[in-house]
Design a protein around this motif. Structure first.
Motif, PDB file in Angstrom:
ATOM      1  N   GLY A  95       0.811  -1.211   0.000  1.00 13.13           N
ATOM      2  CA  GLY A  95       0.000   0.000   0.000  1.00 13.13           C
ATOM      3  C   GLY A  95       0.846   1.264   0.000  1.00 13.13           C
ATOM      4  N   ASP A 130      -3.353   8.056   4.865  1.00 16.59           N
ATOM      5  CA  ASP A 130      -4.806   7.955   4.687  1.00 16.59           C
ATOM      6  C   ASP A 130      -5.121   6.875   3.659  1.00 16.59           C
ATOM      7  N   ASN A 131      -6.235   6.186   3.848  1.00 13.75           N
ATOM      8  CA  ASN A 131      -6.622   5.125   2.918  1.00 13.75           C
ATOM      9  C   ASN A 131      -7.156   5.669   1.599  1.00 13.75           C
ATOM     10  N   LYS A 132      -7.749   6.850   1.626  1.00 16.31           N
ATOM     11  CA  LYS A 132      -8.292   7.446   0.405  1.00 16.31           C
ATOM     12  C   LYS A 132      -7.242   8.341  -0.249  1.00 16.31           C
ATOM     13  N   LYS A 188       0.340   5.094  -0.299  1.00 13.95           N
ATOM     14  CA  LYS A 188       0.785   5.763   0.911  1.00 13.95           C
ATOM     15  C   LYS A 188       2.268   6.114   0.820  1.00 13.95           C
TER      16      LYS A 188
END
Length: 191
Positions: A95, A130-132, A188
């Protein structure tokens, strides 16, 4: 390259020379002190415009065959431990698309030993987790976290610089911001 020969000889290095200077080419062909490095010297036409510079970057980035990539200008230095920790972090944290430690200025002795280190503004040390993608992007705008000097996943770096080259951006601020914005959209950012 003397610093790299002493401390970074386990890495593959591509030198994308757009200086137009014959003495640079001669140095890479003839200097015995750098022969133990695993480097590939590529002579490009002299960088006359930003378009030339980014065409060179895009072309040389596309020649990278390793999983990770770092970009460096001729006055940039990296610590072996910093590179290794960044690669280890990226290996263990899916990620994330880039990672780096601190950025600072330093001085070396004549023997290439560290004599002083000045840490730059620490506000750039915040990870963007942040995931978004939109949340990471806005966090980057407010934090000002540059990714140019990060260890990158090569696949994304190739894509980002191809977009930059194909769109022929010439405004210097846009040229710097575009790949960094694409980084935070892709994933990320670790610090």
């Amino acid at each position: 390259m003397s610093f790299a020969a002493k401390y970074l000889d386990k890495f593959n290095i591509i030198v994308a020379d757009g200086s137009g200077l014959e003495e640079i080419e001669n140095y890479f062909k003839n200097d015995l002190s750098i022969k133990k490095l695993n480097f590939r010297y590529i002579k490009y036409p002299k960088d006359q415009t930003y378009s030339d510079y980014f065409a060179k970057l895009s072309d040389s980035i596309n020649k990278v065959e390793t999983k990770y990539i770092i970009l460096a200008d001729d006055d940039d230095f990296y610590s072996l431990q910093g590179i290794e920790k960044s690669v280890e972090f990226l290996e263990n944290n899916s990620g994330y698309v880039t990672c780096r430690g601190i950025i600072g200025g330093f001085r070396l002795t004549d023997n290439l030993e560290l004599s002083s280190l000045d840490i730059m503004d620490k506000s750039h040390l915040n990870s963007l987790i942040d995931n978004k993608a939109s949340d990471r992007y806005f966090s980057k705008l407010f934090a000002g976290s540059s990714t140019f000097y990060d260890v990158h996943l090569t696949e994304f770096q190739k894509k980002n610089f191809m977009i930059l080259h194909e769109n022929n951006f010439i405004e210097p601020v846009m040229v710097e911001m575009m790949p960094e914005s694409l980084d935070v959209i892709e994933g990320k950012i670790g610090r």
